[in-house]
Scaffold this motif. Structure first.
Motif, short mmCIF file in Angstrom:
data_model
loop_
_atom_site.label_atom_id
_atom_site.label_comp_id
_atom_site.label_asym_id
_atom_site.label_seq_id
_atom_site.Cartn_x
_atom_site.Cartn_y
_atom_site.Cartn_z
N TRP A 202 57.42 74.76 10.35
CA TRP A 202 56.97 73.42 10.76
C TRP A 202 57.27 72.50 9.58
O TRP A 202 56.66 72.63 8.52
N LEU A 203 58.24 71.64 9.78
CA LEU A 203 58.66 70.79 8.66
C LEU A 203 58.58 69.32 9.04
O LEU A 203 58.56 68.95 10.21
N LYS A 204 58.52 68.52 7.97
CA LYS A 204 58.52 67.07 8.18
C LYS A 204 59.81 66.49 7.63
O LYS A 204 60.29 66.91 6.57
N HIS A 206 61.39 62.99 6.23
CA HIS A 206 60.98 61.68 5.73
C HIS A 206 62.22 60.83 5.46
O HIS A 206 63.14 61.28 4.79
N SER A 307 58.22 59.14 9.03
CA SER A 307 58.18 60.61 9.01
C SER A 307 58.14 61.18 10.42
O SER A 307 57.63 60.54 11.34
N THR A 309 57.67 65.20 12.54
CA THR A 309 57.46 66.65 12.44
C THR A 309 58.42 67.35 13.39
O THR A 309 58.61 66.91 14.53
N GLU A 337 60.36 68.29 4.11
CA GLU A 337 59.13 68.85 3.51
C GLU A 337 58.64 70.00 4.41
O GLU A 337 58.34 69.80 5.58
N HIS A 338 58.56 71.18 3.83
CA HIS A 338 58.09 72.33 4.63
C HIS A 338 56.57 72.36 4.62
O HIS A 338 55.95 72.49 3.58
N LYS A 339 55.98 72.24 5.82
CA LYS A 339 54.51 72.22 5.92
C LYS A 339 53.94 73.62 6.06
O LYS A 339 52.90 73.95 5.52
N HIS A 340 54.60 74.43 6.86
CA HIS A 340 54.07 75.76 7.15
C HIS A 340 55.24 76.65 7.56
O HIS A 340 55.96 76.34 8.49
N GLN A 341 55.41 77.73 6.80
CA GLN A 341 56.55 78.62 7.10
C GLN A 341 56.07 80.05 7.28
O GLN A 341 55.22 80.52 6.53
#
Ligand SMILES: [Zn+2]
Length: 435
Positions: A202-204, A206, A307, A309, A337-341
């Motif tokens: 889950w990445l963002k 920007h 931004s 997601t 930006e990696h939020k959760h991998q």
């Protein structure tokens, strides 16, 4: 009268369905995991099985018990299920989602197949063993986890990080999502054993530009740059990649159905699969779906930053090449930006445990044939696999042919056939006795 696992599995499942364990992903509104863990604990107390409960945060309870096996030098088998469920909107359901109603041969309720059915099977089997003095061939570790439905941080990940000793010596694991039947015809049912899961990122994205007044000519607008990148990602079709699991799946299914499924033309092959095409479609390529947008604070102000997601799912071994491809699509100026991998996992469809799954199924259903499959979502297996445990999705259920099983996951009117539950507990018992 002697209580057997099959006789009490439905009652246990009903009790669990009546405990609301909704996991909203938000600590303030997530409920019930502690209550459910205490229910399991009381059932273990009744027969004298010892366990430990560990909370990762208040009420976020995880329960682990170890049933000693005859040969303690062998690696242990981990059998795991999560206690939490996704939310259910009662107004959409034809029965109350937390009442555990039984009608038309089904037990209805949120969690009926995901996965209080298997939670109940695990409990029924070990209780039966304890009552009859049965000792399994090797150590069986049973784990009931919190937080599978919202990232696993308070559940399996917590156990792996903080209570690794309780999982000591586990070489293989079984849990969701697999072991259920897909009816080909009266004499043939495919049981899908999950041997691989896609990875998650889950990445963002920007975009940065020059802030300014909305009435001027402006050629460095972050919203415009971001919108272009998001549209490009959303419309992109990633190339087909056939992993070993999917190749094996297509070969096995092609053989079982007696139809030609060309692994080199998987899209055509998948389109021939009817109801299970849905399940397989997302397992032959990486995917990236835009899910959220965030920019601006006033109608006439151009913001300096925008931004988005993106929910990305990657095939085993594809995480890096996926990112390179993503970078090419969005261009050099967008920040990632990696939020959760969570990495993909894949284990081989073979060995004594896989053989035992097939044998246990065939003993209860002579028309059973196991096939491996890759799942596009993720489970607790991802956390346990980091300890080097080979993880399989095998929560056995024989399903009526007309039931759209895949649609019930997180779906409205989630329900499990009572006969399927009793079938499942018999298969699980046989499997664990021969593991
Ligand atoms: Zn689940």
């Amino acid at each position: 009268m002697e209580t057997t696992a099959a006789a009490e599995v439905t009652d246990i499942c009903r009790d669990l369905l009546r405990i609301d364990t909704t996991n909203t992903g938000d600590a303030d509104t997530t409920v019930g995991e502690r209550v459910a863990a205490e229910y399991v604990a009381a059932k273990l107390d009744e027969v004298g099985i010892t366990y430990e409960i560990h909370e990762s945060a208040p009420t976020r309870a995880n329960l682990i018990a170890r049933i000693p096996g005859a040969d303690r030098s062998r690696g242990a088998l981990l059998v795991h299920g999560h206690l939490d469920v996704v939310p259910a909107d009662a107004s959409e359901w034809s029965v109350p989602p937390f009442a555990g109603e039984e009608k038309d041969g089904f037990l209805w309720g949120r969690g009926a197949i995901d996965m209080k059915d298997f939670d109940a099977m695990m409990l029924a089997v070990v209780r039966d063993w304890q009552r009859t003095g049965y000792v399994p061939p090797r150590d069986i570790v049973i784990a009931y986890t919190a937080d599978e439905e919202a990232g696993m941080q308070f559940g399996s990940q917590f156990l792996v990080e903080k209570h690794r000793d309780l999982l000591e010596g586990c070489t293989e694991a079984i849990g969701e999502v697999g072991g259920y039947s897909y009816t080909v015809n009266e004499n043939l049912r495919l049981y899908l054993v999950q041997t691989a899961e896609k990875g998650l990122d889950w990445l963002k994205l920007h975009a940065t530009g020059r802030p300014g007044h909305g009435s001027f000519i402006h050629d460095d607008n972050a919203v415009t740059d971001l919108a272009e990148a998001v549209a490009a990602v959303g419309r992109h079709r990633f190339p087909i990649v056939i992993t070993p699991t999917v190749r094996r799946f297509l070969e096995e299914v092609s053989d079982a159905l007696g139809i030609e499924l060309d692994p080199d033309d998987p899209e055509l092959a998948v389109s021939k699969l009817g109801p299970i095409a849905n399940l397989i479609g997302a397992t032959i390529r990486n995917t990236a779906n835009p899910t959220r947008l965030d920019a601006g604070y006033k109608d006439n102000v151009i913001p300096g930053r925008a931004s988005a997601t993106i929910d990305c799912r990657t095939l085993p071994g594809q995480a890096e090449s996926f990112l390179a491809e993503l970078r090419e699509i969005i261009g050099p100026d967008i920040e990632i930006e990696h939020k959760h991998q969570q990495p993909a996992v894949e284990t081989e469809f073979g060995g004594a445990l896989v053989d035992a799954m097939g044998a246990a199924l065939r003993a209860e259903d002579p028309g059973a044939r196991t096939v491996p499959y890759l799942m596009s979502g993720g489970t607790d297996a991802k956390a346990f696999a980091t300890l080097g445990i080979n993880c399989f999705g095998f929560a056995p259920l024989r399903l009526p042919p007309e039931l759209n099983f895949a649609a019930l996951f997180h779906g409205i009117d989630e329900r499990v056939p009572v006969e399927g539950l009793e079938f499942g507990v018999r298969v699980l018992d046989r499997l664990l006795r021969n593991s």
